[in-house]
Design a protein around this motif. Sequence first.
Motif, PDB file in Angstrom:
ATOM      1  N   SER A  95       0.799  -1.508   0.285  1.00 25.23           N
ATOM      2  CA  SER A  95      -0.074  -0.509  -0.021  1.00 25.23           C
ATOM      3  C   SER A  95       0.531   1.561   0.243  1.00 25.23           C
ATOM      4  CB  SER A  95      -0.785  -0.046   1.571  1.00 25.23           C
ATOM      5  OG  SER A  95      -1.874  -0.755   1.174  1.00 25.23           O
ATOM      6  N   ALA A  96       0.464   1.974  -0.746  1.00 24.38           N
ATOM      7  CA  ALA A  96       1.025   3.974  -0.394  1.00 24.38           C
ATOM      8  C   ALA A  96       0.751   3.766   1.180  1.00 24.38           C
ATOM      9  CB  ALA A  96       0.529   4.627  -0.864  1.00 24.38           C
ATOM     10  N   ILE A  97      -0.661   3.832   1.688  1.00 26.16           N
ATOM     11  CA  ILE A  97       0.085   4.128   3.797  1.00 26.16           C
ATOM     12  C   ILE A  97      -1.410   2.475   3.415  1.00 26.16           C
ATOM     13  CG2 ILE A  97      -1.265   5.543   5.160  1.00 26.16           C
ATOM     14  CD1 ILE A  97      -1.303   7.752   2.830  1.00 26.16           C
ATOM     15  N   SER A  98      -0.314   2.584   5.015  1.00 20.12           N
ATOM     16  CA  SER A  98      -0.233   1.085   5.739  1.00 20.12           C
ATOM     17  C   SER A  98      -0.829   1.355   7.231  1.00 20.12           C
ATOM     18  CB  SER A  98      -0.252   0.079   6.151  1.00 20.12           C
ATOM     19  OG  SER A  98      -0.304  -1.158   6.558  1.00 20.12           O
ATOM     20  N   CYS A  99      -1.895   1.834   7.629  1.00 15.57           N
ATOM     21  CA  CYS A  99      -2.287   1.730   9.338  1.00 15.57           C
ATOM     22  C   CYS A  99      -2.573   0.280   9.885  1.00 15.57           C
ATOM     23  CB  CYS A  99      -3.162   3.053   9.438  1.00 15.57           C
ATOM     24  SG  CYS A  99      -3.291   3.153  11.150  1.00 15.57           S
ATOM     25  N   ASP A 100      -1.845   0.633  11.347  1.00 19.89           N
ATOM     26  CA  ASP A 100      -2.432  -0.760  12.004  1.00 19.89           C
ATOM     27  C   ASP A 100      -2.108  -0.684  13.653  1.00 19.89           C
ATOM     28  OD1 ASP A 100      -2.842  -3.699  12.291  1.00 19.89           O
ATOM     29  OD2 ASP A 100      -1.043  -3.901  12.152  1.00 19.89           O
ATOM     30  N   LYS A 113      -0.386   7.680  -6.370  1.00 21.19           N
ATOM     31  CA  LYS A 113      -0.173   7.090  -7.201  1.00 21.19           C
ATOM     32  C   LYS A 113       0.541   5.965  -7.734  1.00 21.19           C
ATOM     33  CE  LYS A 113      -0.101  12.410  -9.294  1.00 21.19           C
ATOM     34  NZ  LYS A 113       0.721  12.896  -9.539  1.00 21.19           N
ATOM     35  N   ASN A 114       0.897   5.223  -8.366  1.00 20.41           N
ATOM     36  CA  ASN A 114       1.713   4.362  -8.996  1.00 20.41           C
ATOM     37  C   ASN A 114       1.144   3.327  -7.534  1.00 20.41           C
ATOM     38  OD1 ASN A 114       2.486   2.570 -10.138  1.00 20.41           O
ATOM     39  ND2 ASN A 114       4.686   3.166 -10.279  1.00 20.41           N
ATOM     40  N   SER A 115       0.547   3.266  -6.514  1.00 22.46           N
ATOM     41  CA  SER A 115       0.197   1.636  -5.352  1.00 22.46           C
ATOM     42  C   SER A 115      -0.529   1.018  -5.301  1.00 22.46           C
ATOM     43  CB  SER A 115       0.540   2.566  -4.676  1.00 22.46           C
ATOM     44  OG  SER A 115       1.447   4.115  -4.350  1.00 22.46           O
ATOM     45  N   LEU A 116       0.365  -0.145  -4.883  1.00 25.90           N
ATOM     46  CA  LEU A 116      -1.032  -0.840  -5.721  1.00 25.90           C
ATOM     47  C   LEU A 116      -2.973  -0.871  -4.948  1.00 25.90           C
ATOM     48  CD1 LEU A 116      -1.572  -3.944  -6.892  1.00 25.90           C
ATOM     49  CD2 LEU A 116      -0.689  -4.839  -4.955  1.00 25.90           C
ATOM     50  N   PHE A 117      -2.482  -0.850  -3.482  1.00 28.86           N
ATOM     51  CA  PHE A 117      -3.638  -0.234  -1.858  1.00 28.86           C
ATOM     52  C   PHE A 117      -3.039   0.486  -2.250  1.00 28.86           C
ATOM     53  CE2 PHE A 117      -3.882  -4.498  -2.364  1.00 28.86           C
ATOM     54  CZ  PHE A 117      -5.210  -5.613  -2.433  1.00 28.86           C
ATOM     55  N   PHE A 133      -6.414  12.326  -3.880  1.00 31.03           N
ATOM     56  CA  PHE A 133      -6.952  11.560  -4.589  1.00 31.03           C
ATOM     57  C   PHE A 133      -5.977  10.339  -4.639  1.00 31.03           C
ATOM     58  CE2 PHE A 133      -4.639  10.445  -8.693  1.00 31.03           C
ATOM     59  CZ  PHE A 133      -6.068  10.897  -9.622  1.00 31.03           C
ATOM     60  N   ILE A 134      -6.690   9.872  -5.053  1.00 30.77           N
ATOM     61  CA  ILE A 134      -6.001   7.750  -5.022  1.00 30.77           C
ATOM     62  C   ILE A 134      -6.345   7.325  -6.609  1.00 30.77           C
ATOM     63  CG2 ILE A 134      -6.049   5.772  -3.708  1.00 30.77           C
ATOM     64  CD1 ILE A 134      -7.315   7.171  -1.566  1.00 30.77           C
ATOM     65  N   THR A 135      -4.721   6.040  -7.032  1.00 37.79           N
ATOM     66  CA  THR A 135      -4.848   5.480  -8.683  1.00 37.79           C
ATOM     67  C   THR A 135      -4.593   4.608  -7.946  1.00 37.79           C
ATOM     68  OG1 THR A 135      -5.216   5.756 -10.562  1.00 37.79           O
ATOM     69  CG2 THR A 135      -3.329   6.638  -9.478  1.00 37.79           C
ATOM     70  N   SER A 136      -3.855   3.130  -8.371  1.00 39.50           N
ATOM     71  CA  SER A 136      -3.258   1.794  -8.122  1.00 39.50           C
ATOM     72  C   SER A 136      -2.829   2.181  -9.592  1.00 39.50           C
ATOM     73  CB  SER A 136      -4.864   1.137  -8.454  1.00 39.50           C
ATOM     74  OG  SER A 136      -4.275   0.096  -8.222  1.00 39.50           O
ATOM     75  N   LYS A 137      -2.195   0.882  -9.386  1.00 41.31           N
ATOM     76  CA  LYS A 137      -1.041   0.572 -10.646  1.00 41.31           C
ATOM     77  C   LYS A 137      -1.883   0.135 -11.999  1.00 41.31           C
ATOM     78  CE  LYS A 137       2.637  -0.558  -7.883  1.00 41.31           C
ATOM     79  NZ  LYS A 137       3.941   0.171  -7.799  1.00 41.31           N
ATOM     80  N   PRO A 138      -1.019   1.130 -13.224  1.00 38.30           N
ATOM     81  CA  PRO A 138      -1.498   0.681 -14.765  1.00 38.30           C
ATOM     82  C   PRO A 138      -1.905  -0.157 -15.057  1.00 38.30           C
ATOM     83  CG  PRO A 138       0.954   1.638 -14.670  1.00 38.30           C
ATOM     84  CD  PRO A 138      -0.216   1.362 -13.303  1.00 38.30           C
ATOM     85  N   GLY A 142      -8.590  -5.861 -12.336  1.00 37.20           N
ATOM     86  CA  GLY A 142      -8.702  -6.833 -11.323  1.00 37.20           C
ATOM     87  C   GLY A 142      -7.202  -6.997 -10.920  1.00 37.20           C
ATOM     88  N   LEU A 143      -6.430  -7.108 -11.194  1.00 34.18           N
ATOM     89  CA  LEU A 143      -5.584  -7.026 -10.559  1.00 34.18           C
ATOM     90  C   LEU A 143      -4.217  -6.137  -9.904  1.00 34.18           C
ATOM     91  CD1 LEU A 143      -2.868  -8.887 -13.340  1.00 34.18           C
ATOM     92  CD2 LEU A 143      -4.753 -10.113 -11.607  1.00 34.18           C
ATOM     93  N   ARG A 144      -5.450  -4.827  -9.982  1.00 34.98           N
ATOM     94  CA  ARG A 144      -5.455  -3.471  -8.785  1.00 34.98           C
ATOM     95  C   ARG A 144      -5.714  -4.157  -7.306  1.00 34.98           C
ATOM     96  NH1 ARG A 144      -9.094   0.203 -13.030  1.00 34.98           N
ATOM     97  NH2 ARG A 144      -8.381  -0.550 -14.571  1.00 34.98           N
ATOM     98  N   GLY A 145      -5.253  -3.284  -6.616  1.00 31.48           N
ATOM     99  CA  GLY A 145      -5.082  -2.751  -5.633  1.00 31.48           C
ATOM    100  C   GLY A 145      -6.897  -2.029  -4.777  1.00 31.48           C
ATOM    101  N   ASP A 146      -7.011  -2.318  -3.348  1.00 33.14           N
ATOM    102  CA  ASP A 146      -8.061  -1.090  -3.753  1.00 33.14           C
ATOM    103  C   ASP A 146      -7.789   0.034  -3.194  1.00 33.14           C
ATOM    104  OD1 ASP A 146     -10.029  -3.886  -3.473  1.00 33.14           O
ATOM    105  OD2 ASP A 146      -9.192  -3.867  -1.533  1.00 33.14           O
ATOM    106  N   GLY A 147      -8.570   1.006  -3.710  1.00 29.92           N
ATOM    107  CA  GLY A 147      -7.650   2.244  -3.087  1.00 29.92           C
ATOM    108  C   GLY A 147      -8.056   2.799  -1.493  1.00 29.92           C
TER     109      GLY A 147
END
Length: 404
Positions: A95-100, A113-117, A133-138, A142-147
């Motif tokens: 992910s671009a940002i992961s919070c746990d 940009k250019n981040s799977l999730f 603003f959020i977009t995934s990999k090009p 079905g191979l993209r991640g969730d915004g």
Amino acid sequence: MKKLCLIALLYSFTFGNDLQNAIDSASSGDIIELSSGVYSGNIIINKPITIDGKDRSAIIKGDGKGDVIKINSSNVKLLNLTIENSGNSHTTIDSAISCDSASGVEIINNAIKNSLFGVNFKQCNESKIVDNFITSKPVDLGLRGDGIRLWYSHDNIVQNNHLSKSRDMVVWYSSNNQIRKNYGEYGRYSLHFMYAGKNLVEENIFKYNSVGIFFMFSSGTTARKNQVLNSTGAFGVGIGMKDTSDFIIQDNILAYNARGLYLDQSPFQPGTTNVYEDNQILYNTVGVQFHATQHKSIFNRNDFIGNMEIAINDTPGSKIDINEWSNNYFDDYAGFDRDKDGIGDIEYKNFTYLDSLWQYYPNLRLFYGSAIMSILNFISKLAPFSEPELLITDTSPHMEPYHE
């Protein structure tokens, strides 16, 4: 609290991770301001600090592996940044940002940009994801991640985000969240709920996604004032319901979808109802599709305009007759209003005739809309050779649409 100003070296990861060093050196509550430039990512934040890029000209760029930013502390703020280049693994949810396991986190006004999730919350509560603003990999859809992904995350605000060409926005095992005023386009599920209760979904606009808003195995949520348009995928729906209970679907616009509403065994729990009121269900192939209906839904003051079919039932033996319909507008109503009270003098009834064949037998859908099917359906209405199925009875149909 102190404010630190960090100036980027061009592709600073070549010279060592200055940003990670600044984070490690900061005290709780400090603000790190980034000037314009590129900073190396794959950073870990273990303390409550703020990183502010001011105008998104500060780029935090990952090395193409794992998460670009990992948050392991409450009360972290990421503001006005551009965040790029996560890893490519669905297994590790790169992910671009992961919070746990945190709370009080604020993700505000960033470009991802250019981040799977995009933003991945795992047990993150009472936090904000706003104005991003959020977009995934090009890659293929079905191979993209969730915004945006909420997993066991409660009491959050997700507002004013623009998701484009990601996969889904996901709310799973998460309750009491506000999903408001987001815009989603060219994804798969614009919003997908599973096992999520008592959320508010309000004033979102979702266009050109394969599927609109889909609620599954959930209860007690209100969805109001949303627009879901042009969901025309193989299973395109405006709002879909699967095993849901005690929902309020209110004042939404569902237009130009394959199905306006898709209701699969919803309500699910005995003694519960789902309420659909004041919605505009416009120019869909099917206005409402019922599947395996067992319990009552209530339909009040909805406009049904321009749909190829007002309703269909694809499951023989469903308890369609237990639904309650009142004061809805149907553009194919043929009655009069002699006393001028705005309500039709006779009840509205919607039957399915020969066209029930393609509802029950999907292989016949090839012929739906064909001349021969239209002729046979017309003949069956004049002189039915089988008992038609009554789908809708509205005892007080409204003579005029509620909305212009």
